[in-house]
Write a protein that holds these residues in place. Structure first.
Motif, PDB file in Angstrom:
ATOM      1  N   VAL A  22       0.844  -1.208   0.000  1.00 53.96           N
ATOM      2  CA  VAL A  22       0.000   0.000   0.000  1.00 53.96           C
ATOM      3  C   VAL A  22       0.869   1.244   0.000  1.00 53.96           C
ATOM      4  CG1 VAL A  22      -1.766   1.276   1.261  1.00 53.96           C
ATOM      5  CG2 VAL A  22      -1.869  -1.209   1.183  1.00 53.96           C
ATOM      6  N   GLU A  23       1.967   1.197   0.763  1.00 59.82           N
ATOM      7  CA  GLU A  23       2.878   2.342   0.825  1.00 59.82           C
ATOM      8  C   GLU A  23       3.446   2.658  -0.564  1.00 59.82           C
ATOM      9  OE1 GLU A  23       3.414   0.067   4.776  1.00 59.82           O
ATOM     10  OE2 GLU A  23       2.723  -0.297   2.737  1.00 59.82           O
ATOM     11  N   HIS A  24       3.838   1.617  -1.285  1.00 58.34           N
ATOM     12  CA  HIS A  24       4.424   1.782  -2.620  1.00 58.34           C
ATOM     13  C   HIS A  24       3.410   2.409  -3.577  1.00 58.34           C
ATOM     14  CE1 HIS A  24       6.926   1.171  -6.011  1.00 58.34           C
ATOM     15  NE2 HIS A  24       6.431   0.016  -6.417  1.00 58.34           N
ATOM     16  N   ALA A  25       2.170   1.878  -3.579  1.00 63.22           N
ATOM     17  CA  ALA A  25       1.137   2.397  -4.478  1.00 63.22           C
ATOM     18  C   ALA A  25       0.751   3.826  -4.106  1.00 63.22           C
ATOM     19  CB  ALA A  25      -0.085   1.483  -4.429  1.00 63.22           C
ATOM     20  N   GLY A  26       0.557   4.081  -2.800  1.00 59.90           N
ATOM     21  CA  GLY A  26       0.154   5.420  -2.359  1.00 59.90           C
ATOM     22  C   GLY A  26       1.207   6.470  -2.648  1.00 59.90           C
ATOM     23  N   LEU A  27       2.458   6.150  -2.360  1.00 59.38           N
ATOM     24  CA  LEU A  27       3.539   7.117  -2.570  1.00 59.38           C
ATOM     25  C   LEU A  27       3.751   7.382  -4.056  1.00 59.38           C
ATOM     26  CD1 LEU A  27       5.534   8.810  -0.966  1.00 59.38           C
ATOM     27  CD2 LEU A  27       7.171   6.931  -1.130  1.00 59.38           C
ATOM     28  N   SER A  28       3.590   6.368  -4.893  1.00 59.64           N
ATOM     29  CA  SER A  28       3.742   6.561  -6.339  1.00 59.64           C
ATOM     30  C   SER A  28       2.685   7.523  -6.876  1.00 59.64           C
ATOM     31  CB  SER A  28       3.646   5.214  -7.061  1.00 59.64           C
ATOM     32  OG  SER A  28       4.674   4.350  -6.653  1.00 59.64           O
ATOM     33  N   GLU A  79      -9.524   1.476 -15.500  1.00 65.89           N
ATOM     34  CA  GLU A  79      -9.184   1.609 -16.918  1.00 65.89           C
ATOM     35  C   GLU A  79      -8.635   0.312 -17.494  1.00 65.89           C
ATOM     36  OE1 GLU A  79      -6.445   4.842 -16.860  1.00 65.89           O
ATOM     37  OE2 GLU A  79      -7.991   6.397 -16.800  1.00 65.89           O
ATOM     38  N   ARG A  80      -8.093  -0.554 -16.608  1.00 65.03           N
ATOM     39  CA  ARG A  80      -7.569  -1.857 -17.031  1.00 65.03           C
ATOM     40  C   ARG A  80      -8.525  -3.003 -16.695  1.00 65.03           C
ATOM     41  NH1 ARG A  80      -2.082  -1.874 -18.137  1.00 65.03           N
ATOM     42  NH2 ARG A  80      -1.406   0.226 -18.699  1.00 65.03           N
ATOM     43  N   GLY A  81      -9.769  -2.656 -16.359  1.00 56.81           N
ATOM     44  CA  GLY A  81     -10.763  -3.689 -16.120  1.00 56.81           C
ATOM     45  C   GLY A  81     -10.754  -4.279 -14.722  1.00 56.81           C
ATOM     46  N   ILE A  82     -10.078  -3.628 -13.764  1.00 59.00           N
ATOM     47  CA  ILE A  82     -10.043  -4.111 -12.371  1.00 59.00           C
ATOM     48  C   ILE A  82     -10.942  -3.204 -11.542  1.00 59.00           C
ATOM     49  CG2 ILE A  82      -8.573  -4.595 -10.377  1.00 59.00           C
ATOM     50  CD1 ILE A  82      -6.227  -4.890 -12.355  1.00 59.00           C
ATOM     51  N   HIS A  83     -12.031  -3.745 -11.022  1.00 59.70           N
ATOM     52  CA  HIS A  83     -13.051  -2.923 -10.353  1.00 59.70           C
ATOM     53  C   HIS A  83     -13.233  -3.315  -8.893  1.00 59.70           C
ATOM     54  CE1 HIS A  83     -14.321  -1.189 -14.214  1.00 59.70           C
ATOM     55  NE2 HIS A  83     -14.181  -2.420 -14.710  1.00 59.70           N
ATOM     56  N   ASP A  84     -12.208  -3.839  -8.243  1.00 62.14           N
ATOM     57  CA  ASP A  84     -12.322  -4.273  -6.848  1.00 62.14           C
ATOM     58  C   ASP A  84     -12.489  -3.083  -5.909  1.00 62.14           C
ATOM     59  OD1 ASP A  84     -11.900  -6.709  -7.922  1.00 62.14           O
ATOM     60  OD2 ASP A  84      -9.976  -7.105  -6.967  1.00 62.14           O
ATOM     61  N   SER A  85     -13.086  -3.341  -4.751  1.00 67.78           N
ATOM     62  CA  SER A  85     -13.188  -2.320  -3.701  1.00 67.78           C
ATOM     63  C   SER A  85     -11.808  -2.070  -3.113  1.00 67.78           C
ATOM     64  CB  SER A  85     -14.141  -2.785  -2.601  1.00 67.78           C
ATOM     65  OG  SER A  85     -13.574  -3.886  -1.891  1.00 67.78           O
ATOM     66  N   TRP A  86     -11.667  -0.945  -2.417  1.00 65.86           N
ATOM     67  CA  TRP A  86     -10.371  -0.647  -1.806  1.00 65.86           C
ATOM     68  C   TRP A  86     -10.043  -1.670  -0.719  1.00 65.86           C
ATOM     69  CZ3 TRP A  86      -5.902   0.978  -2.633  1.00 65.86           C
ATOM     70  CH2 TRP A  86      -5.024   1.285  -1.592  1.00 65.86           C
ATOM     71  N   ASP A  87     -11.035  -2.144  -0.021  1.00 60.48           N
ATOM     72  CA  ASP A  87     -10.786  -3.138   1.019  1.00 60.48           C
ATOM     73  C   ASP A  87     -10.155  -4.400   0.417  1.00 60.48           C
ATOM     74  OD1 ASP A  87     -11.001  -3.920   3.780  1.00 60.48           O
ATOM     75  OD2 ASP A  87     -12.592  -5.285   3.188  1.00 60.48           O
ATOM     76  N   SER A  88     -10.651  -4.828  -0.731  1.00 63.70           N
ATOM     77  CA  SER A  88     -10.089  -6.006  -1.395  1.00 63.70           C
ATOM     78  C   SER A  88      -8.690  -5.718  -1.927  1.00 63.70           C
ATOM     79  CB  SER A  88     -11.002  -6.448  -2.550  1.00 63.70           C
ATOM     80  OG  SER A  88     -12.270  -6.816  -2.075  1.00 63.70           O
ATOM     81  N   ILE A  94      -4.778  -7.408  -0.871  1.00 68.43           N
ATOM     82  CA  ILE A  94      -3.811  -7.956  -1.830  1.00 68.43           C
ATOM     83  C   ILE A  94      -2.465  -7.248  -1.693  1.00 68.43           C
ATOM     84  CG2 ILE A  94      -3.307  -8.258  -4.285  1.00 68.43           C
ATOM     85  CD1 ILE A  94      -6.355  -8.382  -4.751  1.00 68.43           C
ATOM     86  N   LEU A  95      -2.501  -5.913  -1.566  1.00 68.31           N
ATOM     87  CA  LEU A  95      -1.266  -5.131  -1.495  1.00 68.31           C
ATOM     88  C   LEU A  95      -0.495  -5.396  -0.201  1.00 68.31           C
ATOM     89  CD1 LEU A  95      -2.702  -1.764  -2.845  1.00 68.31           C
ATOM     90  CD2 LEU A  95      -0.862  -3.049  -3.938  1.00 68.31           C
ATOM     91  N   LEU A 106       8.646 -11.371  -3.421  1.00 68.28           N
ATOM     92  CA  LEU A 106       8.066 -11.369  -4.758  1.00 68.28           C
ATOM     93  C   LEU A 106       6.559 -11.155  -4.679  1.00 68.28           C
ATOM     94  CD1 LEU A 106       9.923 -14.353  -6.481  1.00 68.28           C
ATOM     95  CD2 LEU A 106      10.271 -11.918  -6.885  1.00 68.28           C
ATOM     96  N   PRO A 107       5.979 -10.388  -5.601  1.00 68.62           N
ATOM     97  CA  PRO A 107       4.530 -10.171  -5.579  1.00 68.62           C
ATOM     98  C   PRO A 107       3.773 -11.483  -5.745  1.00 68.62           C
ATOM     99  CG  PRO A 107       5.602  -8.600  -7.049  1.00 68.62           C
ATOM    100  CD  PRO A 107       6.639  -9.608  -6.667  1.00 68.62           C
ATOM    101  N   GLU A 108       2.680 -11.617  -4.996  1.00 71.10           N
ATOM    102  CA  GLU A 108       1.801 -12.767  -5.142  1.00 71.10           C
ATOM    103  C   GLU A 108       1.081 -12.678  -6.499  1.00 71.10           C
ATOM    104  OE1 GLU A 108       1.184 -15.323  -2.872  1.00 71.10           O
ATOM    105  OE2 GLU A 108       2.926 -14.564  -1.783  1.00 71.10           O
ATOM    106  N   PRO A 109       0.503 -13.800  -6.977  1.00 70.71           N
ATOM    107  CA  PRO A 109      -0.182 -13.776  -8.275  1.00 70.71           C
ATOM    108  C   PRO A 109      -1.245 -12.686  -8.396  1.00 70.71           C
ATOM    109  CG  PRO A 109       0.085 -16.035  -7.530  1.00 70.71           C
ATOM    110  CD  PRO A 109       0.561 -15.163  -6.400  1.00 70.71           C
ATOM    111  N   GLY A 110      -1.951 -12.382  -7.294  1.00 65.15           N
ATOM    112  CA  GLY A 110      -2.973 -11.337  -7.361  1.00 65.15           C
ATOM    113  C   GLY A 110      -2.405  -9.937  -7.407  1.00 65.15           C
ATOM    114  N   LEU A 111      -1.146  -9.782  -6.968  1.00 62.79           N
ATOM    115  CA  LEU A 111      -0.536  -8.447  -6.915  1.00 62.79           C
ATOM    116  C   LEU A 111       0.129  -8.063  -8.232  1.00 62.79           C
ATOM    117  CD1 LEU A 111       0.210  -5.962  -5.300  1.00 62.79           C
ATOM    118  CD2 LEU A 111       2.126  -7.219  -4.294  1.00 62.79           C
ATOM    119  N   ASP A 112       0.645  -9.034  -8.964  1.00 59.09           N
ATOM    120  CA  ASP A 112       1.315  -8.745 -10.237  1.00 59.09           C
ATOM    121  C   ASP A 112       0.447  -7.923 -11.195  1.00 59.09           C
ATOM    122  OD1 ASP A 112       4.013  -9.384 -10.502  1.00 59.09           O
ATOM    123  OD2 ASP A 112       3.603 -11.526 -10.601  1.00 59.09           O
ATOM    124  N   PRO A 113      -0.840  -8.301 -11.411  1.00 59.34           N
ATOM    125  CA  PRO A 113      -1.671  -7.488 -12.316  1.00 59.34           C
ATOM    126  C   PRO A 113      -1.879  -6.055 -11.829  1.00 59.34           C
ATOM    127  CG  PRO A 113      -2.698  -9.614 -11.881  1.00 59.34           C
ATOM    128  CD  PRO A 113      -1.555  -9.493 -10.938  1.00 59.34           C
TER     129      PRO A 113
END
Length: 607
Positions: free
Chosen positions: A127-133, A542-551, A555-556, A581-588
Motif C-alpha cells: 500500500v505504501e508503494h502504491a500510495g507514494l507513487s 481503466e484496465r478492467g479491475i473494479h475491486d473495492s479498496w478493502d479487497s 492484496i497489497l 516477490l509479488p503474489e499472483p494477485g498483486l502482479d496485475p
C-alpha cells in the motif's frame, strides 16, 4: 563500534549543543581514524551506562550472532532499529531489475551456510508503494514543500495519509503502525521510529491549515490527469461520532446519527464531488447542522463553470436553496420533497439500469415551462415498498384488533380518550400507514365510554400504498431527455459509496480527539486518503479491475520487505534487504499501475 558525544554548533542560530554519533575506528597504514556510521542526534535518550551494551548488540545483529547478554526490551528495539538503518545506509544498493529471473553478467555469487538463514524485520510495503507513487505522480510532495513543510513535516504528513489508506485508525494507531509495521520510512528514507507522536499531530494541524490550497491543487491535477469535465457537481452530507464527551469541541453536538449512534456527540462532514467521484471541496459542520442550511457555504467560491449542474438529495433541496441556485446561475437536479406521486405508466418510457433492473420514466413539464418533474418507477423499489406497506399494515391492524379485544374484557380499557390516544401512538409507530384507514367509534349514552369501533382501509391516492416504487426528480434542465436526467441523478449514489468508503475503509469513524482543530484534521486526512485511493481505483478501472479498496488493500498488504541474513564460508555475515516477490494477485495490480515489483530496491551488506 561505540557511541561518541560531540560538541557542535548551529551555523544559522549560533546555538551550541551536543550530538551523538555511532562510530567505528579504522586503521589506515600507520594511523587510526574514526568513521561515523550513524548520527543519533541531540536527543539521544539512552543512558551512558547502557552504551557499552547497545553497541555490541548492534554488531551481533549485523553479524548474525546469538545474543550474548540480555538487554531490556527498549534497548533491544533500539539495537534492531539502528542495525536496520546501517543496512540501508552502509549497505551496497543494488538497482532493482524490472524483469526477474533474467541472467545478468552483473550478478554476484556468495557461498553461504543455508542453515544459518535468519529473516528479520518484516514490514508491509505494498500500500505504501502504491500510495507514494500516486502522490509523486500528482506532485503532492512538491506541493507540501511549496507550502513550507520541511523534510520531517513532509514525511509526517505523508505518513498520516498513507497510514489512513493502509491501516485506518486514530493518529495514535497510525504512529504505532509507522514505527512497527510499515516500510514507508525506508522508501522515504526517513526514520519514523525516532518520530514523536506530537510531530504527527502537528503535521495534521499543518495539513488542515492549508486545506483550501491542498484540495484545489489535488482536484485540478486529477482533472488534468483524467481529462475530467466539471459540468456536474454532487453535494451531500454525512456524520460521524465521538468516543467521549468532546466537551472542548464547539462543533460536537448531538443530532440525528446516520449510524444509529445518537447517544454520542456528532460531527458533520459535507462533500462536493464531481461526477467521477473526486472531491472538489470538503467542510466540517456541527453535529446538529441542518442539511438544508449548508449548501450556500459549500458552493460559494467554488468557481464552478457557468450553468454547472448541482445534484442533491431531498434533505438539501428546499425551495430556498433552489431559489439561491437559480439566482447564481446553477442548474439543479434534485429529489423532490413533494409527497404526491403522479406516475402515468401509459406516458412513461422504459430503460434498463446497470443491474438489469427495469426503470420507467414519466416526464412532466411545469405550466411555466421553467421546471421539469421526472416521475421514476423502479421494479426493485416497488418490491421493497410493497413489503414495507404490507408489514406496517399488518402491524397496524394487529394493534387495532388488540385494542378492540380489550373492550370485551371486564377490566379492559374502554375510555374513549385513552383508546384514541393509543390509536394515535399506533399510527406513529406504523409510520404513516394510519392515513389509509377510516375508524368509526360507537360510544355509550355519555359519549365517554367506547362500546366498539371498526376500521376500513381507504388508500390515499399518490402515496406509497397506491403507487409503490415511484419517486420524483425535479430539475430546471428542461431540454434533457428522461434517460439523461435519470442517469445523471444516479451518479449521486457514487457519493453514498464515497461515504461508505470513508467510514468503513478509511477510518473516518470514530473520532477520539477533544480539540476542534484536531477533529477537523482527522476528517480531512480521511478525505485526502480517499482522493489517492480513488486515483488508484480509477487507474485500475481503466484496465478492467473494479475491486473495492478493502479487497485491493488486502492484496497489497501481503508484500513485505524483509532482511535475510546468512553466514558465509569465510565467517562473515551477508545481510540482504528487499521486498518479497509479488503474489499472483498483486502482479496485475503493479502492471496496471506501472509500478516496480521490488519497492525500495535491494540493499546488501557484508559484515
Amino acid at each position: 563500534m561505540y557511541i561518541r558525544r560531540v560538541a557542535t554548533r548551529n551555523k544559522t542560530t549560533g546555538e551550541s549543543y551536543f550530538t551523538h554519533r555511532l562510530v567505528r575506528t579504522e586503521r589506515l597504514a600507520n594511523r587510526v581514524r574514526q568513521v561515523t556510521l550513524l548520527n543519533l542526534g541531540r536527543h539521544f535518550a539512552v543512558d551512558q551506562e547502557d552504551w557499552p551494551s547497545l553497541c555490541p548488540r548492534i554488531e551481533e545483529i549485523l553479524t548474525g550472532q546469538a545474543r550474548l547478554l540480555p538487554l531490556t526490551p527498549a534497548l533491544e528495539k533500539l539495537a534492531q532499529r539502528y542495525a536496520a538503518q546501517l543496512l540501508l545506509r552502509q549497505g551496497q544498493s543494488l538497482e532493482p531489475r524490472r524483469v526477474r529471473r533474467s541472467v545478468s553478467a552483473g550478478r554476484s555469487f556468495v557461498e553461504v551456510d543455508v542453515d544459518s538463514l535468519e529473516v528479520l524485520r518484516p514490514r508491509s510495503v505494498g500500500v505504501e508503494h502504491a500510495g507514494l507513487s500516486v502522490m509523486r505522480e500528482l506532485g503532492f510532495l512538491d506541493l507540501l514543500q511549496a507550502l513550507g513543510f520541511n523534510r520531517a513535516q513532509c514525511a509526517a504528513a505523508i505518513g498520516s495519509v498513507i497510514g489512513r489508506m493502509a491501516a485506518p485508525g486514530s493518529e495514535l494507531a497510525t504512529w504505532g503502525w509507522l514505527k512497527n509495521e510499515s516500510a514507508l520510512g525506508e522508501i522515504l528514507e526517513f526514520d519514523f521510529e525516532g518520530m514523536s507522536l506530537m510531530r504527527l499531530y502537528r503535521a495534521s494541524d499543518s495539513l488542515l491549515r492549508h486545506q483550501g490550497r491542498i484540495e484545489e491543487f489535488v482536484f485540478e491535477r486529477v482533472r488534468s490527469l483524467f481529462a475530467l469535465e466539471s459540468t456536474v457537481t454532487l453535494y451531500d452530507l454525512t456524520n460521524t461520532y465521538f468516543e467521549g464527551a468532546a466537551k472542548g469541541n464547539s462543533k460536537a453536538a448531538r443530532g440525528h446519527s446516520k449510524e444509529q449512534r445518537s447517544e454520542c456527540p456528532l460531527l458533520t462532514l459535507g462533500l462536493v464531488l464531481d461526477a467521477s467521484g473526486f472531491v472538489k471541496r470538503s467542510q466540517v459542520f456541527a453535529g446538529n447542522a441542518v442539511e438544508a442550511r449548508t449548501l450556500e457555504a459549500m458552493l460559494k467560491g467554488l468557481q464552478a463553470p457557468t450553468a454547472a449542474l448541482v445534484v442533491m438529495d431531498r434533505g438539501i433541496a428546499t425551495e430556498e436553496n433552489l431559489a439561491w441556485l437559480k439566482a447564481h446561475g446553477y442548474r439543479y437536479l434534485v429529489v423532490s420533497r413533494e409527497r404526491q406521486r403522479q406516475f402515468d405508466p401509459l406516458q412513461a418510457v422504459e430503460l434498463t439500469a446497470a443491474g438489469g433492473q427495469r426503470i420507467r420514466l414519466h416526464k412532466v413539464l411545469s405550466s411555466d415551462a421553467q421546471e421539469v418533474r421526472l416521475y421514476c418507477h423502479s421494479s426493485g423499489r416497488e418490491h421493497k415498498e410493497t413489503a414495507i406497506v404490507a408489514r406496517q399494515t399488518r402491524r397496524f391492524e394487529q394493534g387495532l384488533a388488540k385494542l378492540c379485544e380489550a373492550l370485551a374484557k371486564p377490566r379492559g380499557e374502554k375510555r374513549l380518550l385513552k383508546i384514541t390516544e393509543r390509536i394515535g401512538r399506533l399510527k406513529q409507530k406504523c409510520r404513516g400507514i394510519g392515513q389509509h384507514y377510516r375508524i368509526e367509534y360507537q360510544t355509550d349514552a355519555s359519549g365517554k365510554k367506547l362500546k366498539a369501533f371498526t376500521w376500513t382501509q381507504v388508500p390515499v391516492p399518490g402515496t406509497m400504498m397506491t403507487d409503490p416504487g415511484v419517486y420524483c426528480l425535479r430539475s430546471n434542465e428542461t431540454a434533457w431527455s428522461p434517460e439523461q436526467l435519470w442517469r445523471t441523478y444516479v451518479t449521486l449514489t457514487d457519493l453514498e459509496a464515497v461515504f461508505r468508503s470513508l467510514k468503513s475503509e478509511l477510518g473516518l469513524r470514530p473520532i477520539f480527539h477533544h480539540k476542534q482543530a484536531r477533529s477537523d484534521a482527522h476528517l480531512f486526512i480521511s478525505v485526502l486518503a480517499y482522493q489517492f485511493v480513488q486515483i488508484i481505483r480509477t487507474r485500475l478501472a481503466e484496465r478492467g479491475i473494479h475491486d473495492s479498496w478493502d479487497s485491493l488493500r488486502k492484496i497489497l498488504q501481503v508484500q513485505r520487505r524483509v532482511t535475510s541474513s546468512f553466514k558465509t564460508r569465510d565467517g562473515r555475515t551477508l545481510n540482504v534487504r528487499k521486498a518479497s516477490l509479488p503474489e499472483p494477485g498483486l502482479d496485475p495490480l503493479y502492471a496496471a499501475l506501472s509500478l516496480d515489483p521490488n519497492p525500495g530496491g535491494t540493499n546488501k551488506l557484508i559484515v
